[in-house]
Scaffold this motif. Structure first.
Motif, short mmCIF file in Angstrom:
data_model
loop_
_atom_site.label_atom_id
_atom_site.label_comp_id
_atom_site.label_asym_id
_atom_site.label_seq_id
_atom_site.Cartn_x
_atom_site.Cartn_y
_atom_site.Cartn_z
N THR A 126 0.84 -1.21 0.00
CA THR A 126 0.00 0.00 0.00
C THR A 126 0.87 1.25 0.00
O THR A 126 0.62 2.22 -0.73
CB THR A 126 -0.93 0.00 1.22
N ASP A 127 1.91 1.24 0.85
CA ASP A 127 2.83 2.40 0.90
C ASP A 127 3.48 2.63 -0.46
O ASP A 127 3.68 3.77 -0.90
CB ASP A 127 3.91 2.17 1.96
N ALA A 128 3.87 1.51 -1.12
CA ALA A 128 4.53 1.64 -2.43
C ALA A 128 3.59 2.27 -3.45
O ALA A 128 4.00 3.11 -4.26
CB ALA A 128 5.00 0.27 -2.91
N GLN A 129 2.29 1.88 -3.42
CA GLN A 129 1.33 2.46 -4.35
C GLN A 129 1.14 3.95 -4.08
O GLN A 129 1.03 4.77 -5.01
CB GLN A 129 -0.01 1.73 -4.24
N ILE A 130 1.11 4.30 -2.79
CA ILE A 130 0.95 5.72 -2.44
C ILE A 130 2.15 6.52 -2.94
O ILE A 130 2.01 7.61 -3.51
CB ILE A 130 0.77 5.87 -0.91
N LYS A 131 3.36 5.99 -2.71
CA LYS A 131 4.56 6.69 -3.18
C LYS A 131 4.54 6.83 -4.70
O LYS A 131 4.93 7.87 -5.24
CB LYS A 131 5.81 5.93 -2.75
N LYS A 132 4.10 5.77 -5.39
CA LYS A 132 4.04 5.83 -6.85
C LYS A 132 3.06 6.90 -7.30
O LYS A 132 3.34 7.66 -8.24
CB LYS A 132 3.64 4.47 -7.40
N SER A 133 1.90 6.97 -6.65
CA SER A 133 0.90 7.98 -7.01
C SER A 133 1.43 9.38 -6.74
O SER A 133 1.25 10.30 -7.56
CB SER A 133 -0.39 7.75 -6.22
N GLU A 134 2.12 9.55 -5.60
CA GLU A 134 2.69 10.86 -5.29
C GLU A 134 3.74 11.26 -6.32
O GLU A 134 3.80 12.42 -6.74
CB GLU A 134 3.30 10.83 -3.88
N GLN A 135 4.58 10.28 -6.67
CA GLN A 135 5.61 10.58 -7.67
C GLN A 135 4.97 10.93 -9.02
O GLN A 135 5.40 11.84 -9.71
CB GLN A 135 6.56 9.40 -7.82
N HIS A 136 3.92 10.16 -9.40
CA HIS A 136 3.22 10.43 -10.65
C HIS A 136 2.65 11.84 -10.65
O HIS A 136 2.78 12.59 -11.64
CB HIS A 136 2.11 9.40 -10.83
N PHE A 137 2.03 12.22 -9.52
CA PHE A 137 1.45 13.55 -9.42
C PHE A 137 2.54 14.62 -9.51
O PHE A 137 2.40 15.63 -10.20
CB PHE A 137 0.69 13.66 -8.10
N ARG A 138 3.67 14.36 -8.83
CA ARG A 138 4.76 15.34 -8.86
C ARG A 138 5.33 15.49 -10.27
O ARG A 138 5.55 16.60 -10.75
CB ARG A 138 5.86 14.89 -7.90
N LEU A 139 5.54 14.36 -10.94
CA LEU A 139 6.09 14.42 -12.28
C LEU A 139 5.12 15.07 -13.27
O LEU A 139 5.54 15.79 -14.18
CB LEU A 139 6.45 13.01 -12.77
N ALA A 140 3.81 14.79 -13.07
CA ALA A 140 2.82 15.41 -13.94
C ALA A 140 2.84 16.93 -13.79
O ALA A 140 2.75 17.68 -14.76
CB ALA A 140 1.43 14.86 -13.64
N LEU A 141 2.96 17.39 -12.53
CA LEU A 141 3.05 18.83 -12.30
C LEU A 141 4.30 19.42 -12.93
O LEU A 141 4.27 20.49 -13.54
CB LEU A 141 3.05 19.11 -10.79
#
Length: 806
Positions: A126-141
């Motif tokens: 679950t933590d890994a998925q959250i980190k991936k989503s956060e990274q995706h959001f950061r990279l998208a920005l």
């Protein structure tokens, strides 16, 4: 969790570690190893990365389990479950700082162990998925060059911007940022935020200018939406911050471009789908046209009726492929006055509704062009190679002759013509040809002496003036150096080309004492070198001039022969070996010369080949043979076939298949009655158009190889090309059956043809013994003086009636 969970045990009590390993294996886990110390644990992790680590806090060595866990979190982010029998507050406080995934107090049951591992792994995923989503959001920005912002009624505003190293970071001080907003926009921004606070569920945007203390103004746009309060959150505003400085700059540039468009001295035209849309004042003033004359039509000097179709295609192909085209054209104003113009045509990259847009910038260079034309008339250098041109070369040659007279020395003129240069232009284009000429000129310059003069006469012809030489050996050395320097490949358009040349040499005072005579004689000698196989040199000899005069005279007479209908066809019979009857004829050209009488092909073909009359004469032969075949068919000779010899240059003419198709249609001839004879060496020649062979096969025309066995081996041609028949050269027939070698060669050709399903014709039959030998080896057709000599067309019907032989 389908994949196998790998576990590393870190426990300093060996018995406990061994027991724990057995329990884990029994539960279905894979144990990667056990370690009693921190350093050992880190070493095992480097060898094989586990899914989870069961870590005893108190272990052997200089570092305890908490320190090992700290290092693991810094490097690998592996879940850690502590195993401990102690619960001191200080130890637990240190352990909590490492963010473990659980604690197991010793002793613990298998069920407790299993549950802890499973829960820890689920949390880890679950933590890994959250980190991936956060990274995706950061990279998208980052990719969109956006920042986020948030505002609540009682909290400080939070801005997220892009730092110099590319990461999204907080801009915590709204007040400082607000102070940088341009004074004219401060009230607008404050009102925007207050409005969002006052009305929930509203989405709005605002653009404003920021003026940093140092640096230029920057433009930003706020996109925000207000959300009503709920049990979890109070009323808040969330949105994104986007820098729009570049968009503002583009807008400013567009405004500047509009001013330039109207104020420029050059004419500027906007085209939509190549059609006139609008133009600036300078264009109308320059060309005298009016907008009403041009609306929704092509520019009068840019349509394919004014330009050649090739130029028109070149312009728009370059615009499509490269985005632009530049060139000069001659145009006419509305009042019909001539104007030289430099055009720059550029494609507008934005396409809307399927329309293509182009910008044409027109500069009136009439005055400059007229001046250049005057300068070109007196120029002394070739503009492609920067070598002396003919005018300067002749002047220098005159000076060298004068000097040689005074010093009693020799002057040599080397006339250089590149071999097969036309093929480079035809296959790679004239631009590649120009590149090759430039490179070749530089090569030759590099091996010549400073006292020698290298010039370009035009096309692929160069000339070298060699002075200060006492013997002709010096001219030979330089000729050999030129041949050698041109033997190395040249790379043009990523293609290796091995050039070669033919060199003619004339010498002062041996051959002439005048510059024009020396150049003419060197030119004549060059043709001797080219006729001797190319890539060689030849000295001038008076007999060459006599031969050239004979050639020119005969060439002129041949032109007149075409105009006066002095050419005619004779037909030599061909007989079926099996049926013993006349089944076809071969068309052979003759020339009824007004003085010399009837001339054979030997007096016609070589002259025609060198003068390029061969295509015209070859087409005449084809046409006349088809016309005669039509006449014979109208007289009842319906099965008679005719064979026509085709030259190499005719095969290089892409119009040949179209001509034959046209003749077949005009004379309503079955295509199988026409046979085209080509020489074996023709298939190996670079000018041969194999595509023409394929088209001719589609027409149903028969292709035969004449003089088979005398040329370079063409076995691959027999296999891959549409060949139907072989014609054994008479040189292999004349000594049959006395010469064993000729018998062996003829037999081999007949055997090969049978295997390849090819028919065979034997020419040069003069003895009945030859017929017997060929019959025994399965020859299909026979031709020769014993059976029938070439005769005029009107004698063929009589020969057919008495054509049987024994």
């Amino acid at each position: 969790m389908d994949k196998c969970i790998k576990i590393l045990i870190v426990e300093d009590e060996q018995i406990v570690a061994f027991d724990l390993k057995k329990r884990l294996i029994r539960l279905g886990y894979q144990v990667t190893g056990t370690a009693a110390s921190g350093n050992k644990a880190l070493a095992l992790i480097d060898e094989e990365l586990p899914s989870i680590v069961l870590m005893d806090i108190h272990i052997q060595g200089s570092i305890d389990g908490i320190e090992v866990a700290t290092r693991l979190q810094e490097t690998y982010h592996i879940p850690v479950i502590y195993l401990t029998a102690y619960s001191e507050e200080n130890t637990l406080s240190r352990a909590r700082a490492t963010q473990p995934y659980g604690y197991l107090l010793k002793p613990f049951s298998d069920r407790e162990l299993h549950v802890m591992i499973q829960v820890s792994m689920e949390r880890y995923e679950t933590d890994a998925q959250i980190k991936k989503s956060e990274q995706h959001f950061r990279l998208a920005l980052e990719a969109a060059r956006l920042g986020t912002w948030e505002k609540t009624k009682h909290s400080n505003e939070v801005f997220l911007g892009k730092s110099p190293n590319g990461y999204i970071e907080s801009i915590p001080n709204w007040k400082e940022f607000f102070d940088l907003i341009h004074k004219r926009d401060k009230q607008k921004v404050s009102a925007f935020i207050e409005r969002m606070h006052g009305e929930p569920n509203v989405a709005e945007e605002i653009e404003f200018c920021v003026s940093p203390v140092s640096g230029e103004d920057r433009w930003y746009k706020l996109y925000g939406k207000s959300f009503a309060a709920n049990k979890l959150y109070e009323h808040q505003i969330i949105g994104v911050l986007q820098e729009t400085t570049e968009n503002r700059r583009v807008q400013n540039k567009l405004e500047q471009a509009a001013i330039v468009f109207e104020c420029a001295a050059e004419g500027i035209v906007i085209l939509r789908n190549k059609m006139f849309d609008c133009a600036n004042k300078a264009f109308y003033k320059m060309t005298q046209f009016h907008e009403s004359d041009l609306k929704n039509s092509e520019l009068p000097f840019m349509n394919d009726r004014f330009l050649s179709k090739e130029t028109y295609h070149e312009i728009w192909q370059s615009v499509e492929e490269n985005g632009h085209w530049q060139g000069e054209i001659m145009a006419f104003k509305e009042n019909k006055a001539k104007m030289y113009a430099l055009l720059n045509v550029s494609r507008v990259p934005v396409k809307e509704c399927g329309e293509s847009q182009s910008v044409v910038i027109i500069s009136d260079i009439t005055a400059m062009r007229e001046t250049q034309e005057q300068l070109l008339r007196i120029a002394y250098y070739d503009n492609l190679t920067n070598l002396p041109n003919r005018m300067l070369v002749m002047d220098r040659l005159k000076q060298e002759i004068t000097k040689a007279k005074r010093d009693a020395t020799l002057v040599g003129v080397l006339f250089i013509d590149l071999d097969n240069f036309k093929m480079v232009n035809d296959t790679l284009g004239h631009k590649a040809g120009d590149t090759m000429l430039h490179l070749i000129s530089q090569r030759m310059l590099s091996i010549l002496r400073e006292s020698d003069t290298l010039g370009r006469l035009g096309g692929d012809e160069f000339i070298v003036i060699v002075a200060n030489t006492d013997t002709s050996d010096g001219f030979v050395r330089i000729a050999n150096k030129i041949l050698k320097c041109l033997s190395d490949p040249i790379v043009v358009n990523n293609m290796e080309i091995v050039p070669s040349c033919s060199i003619g040499i004339s010498v002062y005072p041996d051959h002439s004492d005048h510059q024009d005579g020396l150049v003419q004689m060197a030119d004549t000698a060059m043709y001797k070198a080219k006729g001797s196989g190319r890539n060689s040199y030849a000295f001038y000899h008076p007999s060459l001039t006599q031969n050239a005069v004979h050639h020119l005279t005969r060439e002129h007479e041949l032109y007149l022969a075409l105009e006066r209908n002095e050419l005619q066809l004779y037909y030599q019979p061909k007989f079926s070996s099996l049926e013993r009857r006349l089944t076809g004829v071969e068309a052979l050209i003759r020339w009824q010369h007004p003085v010399k009488g009837l001339l054979s092909p030997v007096e016609i073909i070589p002259i025609a080949e060198r003068s390029r009359l061969i295509i015209t004469i070859g087409n005449w032969v084809l046409t006349e043979a088809c016309r005669q075949l039509f006449q014979w068919r109208s007289e009842g000779l319906c099965d008679l076939g005719v064979a026509v010899n085709i030259s190499i240059r005719q095969f290089s003419d892409t119009q040949l298949p179209k001509l034959i198709a046209k003749l077949m249609h005009r004379y309503d001839l079955p295509s199988h009655l026409l046979e085209l004879e080509i020489t074996e060496s023709c298939l190996q020649n670079e000018l041969t158009n194999n595509a023409s062979l394929q088209e001719l096969e589609k027409l149903g025309v028969s292709i035969s190889i004449d003089d088979f066995g005398t040329g370079y081996s063409c076995m691959s041609s027999l296999k891959n090309l549409p060949i139907h028949k072989l014609k054994i050269d008479h040189s292999f027939i004349k000594d049959i059956p006395l010469d064993r070698n000729d018998c062996a060669i003829a037999a081999a050709i007949l055997a090969l043809s049978k295997e390849l399903n090819l028919k065979v014709v034997a020419e040069g039959i003069e003895k009945s013994e030859q017929i017997a030998f060929l019959d025994d080896h399965g020859c299909d057709e026979l031709q020769g003086y014993l059976l029938g000599k070439p005769v005029p067309a009107d004698q063929i019907p009589g020969l057919i009636k008495k054509s049987a032989f024994h």
